[in-house]
Design a protein around this motif. Structure first.
Motif, PDB file in Angstrom:
ATOM      1  N   ASP A 100       1.358  -7.290  -3.938  1.00  0.00           N
ATOM      2  CA  ASP A 100       1.693  -7.581  -2.540  1.00  0.00           C
ATOM      3  C   ASP A 100       3.118  -8.099  -2.380  1.00  0.00           C
ATOM      4  N   GLN A 101       3.910  -8.062  -3.462  1.00  0.00           N
ATOM      5  CA  GLN A 101       5.281  -8.529  -3.415  1.00  0.00           C
ATOM      6  C   GLN A 101       6.240  -7.378  -3.726  1.00  0.00           C
ATOM      7  N   SER A 102       7.367  -7.354  -3.042  1.00  0.00           N
ATOM      8  CA  SER A 102       8.346  -6.298  -3.278  1.00  0.00           C
ATOM      9  C   SER A 102       9.222  -6.628  -4.475  1.00  0.00           C
ATOM     10  N   LYS A 145      22.554   0.841  -8.895  1.00  0.00           N
ATOM     11  CA  LYS A 145      22.964   1.165  -7.532  1.00  0.00           C
ATOM     12  C   LYS A 145      21.764   1.582  -6.702  1.00  0.00           C
ATOM     13  N   THR A 146      20.896   2.421  -7.290  1.00  0.00           N
ATOM     14  CA  THR A 146      19.639   2.802  -6.656  1.00  0.00           C
ATOM     15  C   THR A 146      18.533   2.470  -7.647  1.00  0.00           C
ATOM     16  N   PRO A 147      17.958   1.276  -7.578  1.00  0.00           N
ATOM     17  CA  PRO A 147      16.984   0.848  -8.580  1.00  0.00           C
ATOM     18  C   PRO A 147      15.624   1.516  -8.381  1.00  0.00           C
ATOM     19  N   PRO A 148      14.727   1.393  -9.335  1.00  0.00           N
ATOM     20  CA  PRO A 148      13.355   1.833  -9.084  1.00  0.00           C
ATOM     21  C   PRO A 148      12.821   1.160  -7.828  1.00  0.00           C
ATOM     22  N   PRO A 149      11.964   1.845  -7.068  1.00  0.00           N
ATOM     23  CA  PRO A 149      11.545   1.327  -5.765  1.00  0.00           C
ATOM     24  C   PRO A 149      10.512   0.212  -5.833  1.00  0.00           C
ATOM     25  N   ALA A 150       9.983  -0.056  -7.017  1.00  0.00           N
ATOM     26  CA  ALA A 150       8.934  -1.064  -7.154  1.00  0.00           C
ATOM     27  C   ALA A 150       8.962  -1.622  -8.576  1.00  0.00           C
ATOM     28  N   TYR A 151       8.123  -2.608  -8.808  1.00  0.00           N
ATOM     29  CA  TYR A 151       7.992  -3.219 -10.130  1.00  0.00           C
ATOM     30  C   TYR A 151       7.754  -2.172 -11.210  1.00  0.00           C
ATOM     31  N   LEU A 171      13.234   7.210 -18.605  1.00  0.00           N
ATOM     32  CA  LEU A 171      12.057   7.092 -17.751  1.00  0.00           C
ATOM     33  C   LEU A 171      11.643   5.631 -17.658  1.00  0.00           C
ATOM     34  N   ALA A 172      11.216   5.203 -16.478  1.00  0.00           N
ATOM     35  CA  ALA A 172      10.628   3.884 -16.270  1.00  0.00           C
ATOM     36  C   ALA A 172       9.251   4.067 -15.653  1.00  0.00           C
ATOM     37  N   VAL A 173       8.288   3.236 -16.062  1.00  0.00           N
ATOM     38  CA  VAL A 173       6.922   3.373 -15.559  1.00  0.00           C
ATOM     39  C   VAL A 173       6.397   2.033 -15.063  1.00  0.00           C
ATOM     40  N   GLY A 174       5.409   2.114 -14.183  1.00  0.00           N
ATOM     41  CA  GLY A 174       4.729   0.944 -13.657  1.00  0.00           C
ATOM     42  C   GLY A 174       3.457   1.349 -12.951  1.00  0.00           C
ATOM     43  N   PRO A 175       2.737   0.392 -12.376  1.00  0.00           N
ATOM     44  CA  PRO A 175       1.456   0.706 -11.742  1.00  0.00           C
ATOM     45  C   PRO A 175       1.548   1.686 -10.580  1.00  0.00           C
ATOM     46  N   THR A 176       2.732   1.832  -9.965  1.00  0.00           N
ATOM     47  CA  THR A 176       2.841   2.714  -8.800  1.00  0.00           C
ATOM     48  C   THR A 176       3.631   3.981  -9.071  1.00  0.00           C
ATOM     49  N   GLY A 177       4.052   4.214 -10.312  1.00  0.00           N
ATOM     50  CA  GLY A 177       4.731   5.475 -10.551  1.00  0.00           C
ATOM     51  C   GLY A 177       5.686   5.488 -11.714  1.00  0.00           C
TER      52      GLY A 177
END
Length: 377
Positions: A285-287, A306-312, A327-333
């Motif tokens: 629930d946190q950006s 400059k354009t970071p990943p959009p979420a954690y 590549l970077a991964v997380g719970p949302t993509g």
């Protein structure tokens, strides 16, 4: 192999790496997959990827379990190890078509969060937790048998991550004990471990710790360089050692901290100079508006993406044979960069906690609900 043969092979590998990076750089539409979950430290088959299959995409592999795999060690396109909750360790030797449960006997109450594999038979796995819950196991026969080579006896220690420089020399790190991060060292492939002196370790900030979210809070590159990622304190930092953990220097990252849920969760260095950091706030629930940073000087300084990943994001890896793609991964993509971490775009919306690649383009990801996938080219 003749020198000409070596040259042809290196040229071929380089061209293949360039082709993969070019394919990944093409615009894509991500197919929607349900995902989620958190990455707090304390704590299926089908295709996941781009529409039309015109670029590399994750291909989910059925593991037959629902445990969460935060530990991952890619050996090749055909071989990989995963480690997770309920003391579970799985191994595949056929590209994920089938998995062998090689969990250490009696480890069902342990939380495995990191695994390092030297090949399809030799691996070292780390269990996290306070006091004796932090343990290290090793196998030399593909998981048919395991030896417990370390059990933490200090109730103030909590081990998070492990890394190896080669098949003999490795380190593990604990959250601060008496005001400094604790480093454990091995010189015999994990058979024995010793706590290194903390005289070369900077003082920790109040509340500062590592995140056992992906096995990438402690990473190495080359024979002696190692980096440690932190969060929870006033600033999220990256600590670097050039002598296998004896002496460390700390640098502030641009990823926000100031809260136990925020900081740098994962690092990846393609050589001793060029690194990527990802993280954010693991609470759904946190950006996480500044979830990526890059370094070109071995971690002495960091620049915000400059354009970071959009979420954690909890895991990151460089693509093989590329100087700019990761590549970077997380719970949302899953996000891709083709400019060394300065800008990212989402290429998949499936949930993964960690990611790892090998030189033969064996890129694997793993996460919640038994999810393991291999990147298909």
């Amino acid at each position: 192999m003749t020198s000409m043969g070596k040259t042809r092979r290196m040229v071929s590998v380089g061209l293949c790496g360039a082709a993969v990076a070019a394919a990944l750089a093409a615009p894509a539409q991500a197919a929607q997959l349900t995902g989620g979950g958190t990455a707090g430290k304390r704590d299926t088959a089908g295709r996941s990827g781009t529409a039309g299959g015109k670029e590399p995409a994750w291909n989910l592999k059925s593991t037959g379990t629902d445990v969460r795999f935060r530990g991952l060690a890619a050996v090749s396109r055909s071989s990989a190890w995963v480690a997770g909750s309920k003391g579970t360790v799985l191994r595949t030797a056929n590209g994920g078509h089938s998995w062998l449960n090689v969990s250490p006997p009696g480890a069902g109450e342990l939380e495995f969060r990191d695994i390092e594999a030297f090949d399809s038979r030799r691996a070292v796995v780390l269990a996290i937790g306070e006091g004796e819950a932090s343990r290290v196991f090793r196998t030399e026969d593909g998981g048919a048998s395991w030896t417990e080579s370390f059990r933490n006896s200090d109730p103030k220690a909590f081990y998070d991550c492990i890394t190896f420089f080669d098949s003999r020399h490795g380190l593990a790190m604990s959250d601060p004990v008496d005001g400094r991060f604790r480093i454990l060292s091995t010189g015999d492939g994990g058979k024995s471990w010793k706590v290194l002196p903390d005289t070369g370790m900077p003082a920790a900030q109040p509340g500062e710790a590592g995140f056992a979210a992906s096995g990438q809070c402690l990473v190495s590159s080359g024979p002696k360089d190692v980096w440690l990622a932190t969060g929870g304190g006033a600033t999220a930092r990256v600590l670097h050692s050039a002598d296998r953990g004896l002496h460390w220097k700390a640098a502030e990252s641009t990823i926000p901290a100031g809260d136990p849920a925020r900081g740098v969760f994962a690092l990846a260095f393609r050589d001793r100079s060029h690194g990527i950091a990802v993280g954010g706030d693991y609470r759904p629930d946190q950006s996480s508006p500044s979830a990526g940073a890059v370094s070109g000087d071995g971690g002495r300084s960091w620049r915000q993406a400059k354009t970071p990943p959009p979420a954690y994001r909890s895991g990151v890896t460089w693509l093989p044979h590329s100087r700019s793609a990761a590549l970077a991964v997380g719970p949302t993509g899953t996000d891709l960069t083709v400019d060394g971490g300065r800008s990212w775009r989402t290429v998949d919306t499936g949930s993964y906690d960690t990611v790892d690649c090998t030189g033969d383009f064996g890129c694997w990801a793993s996460g919640e609900k038994g999810r393991v996938a291999r990147l298909e080219f």
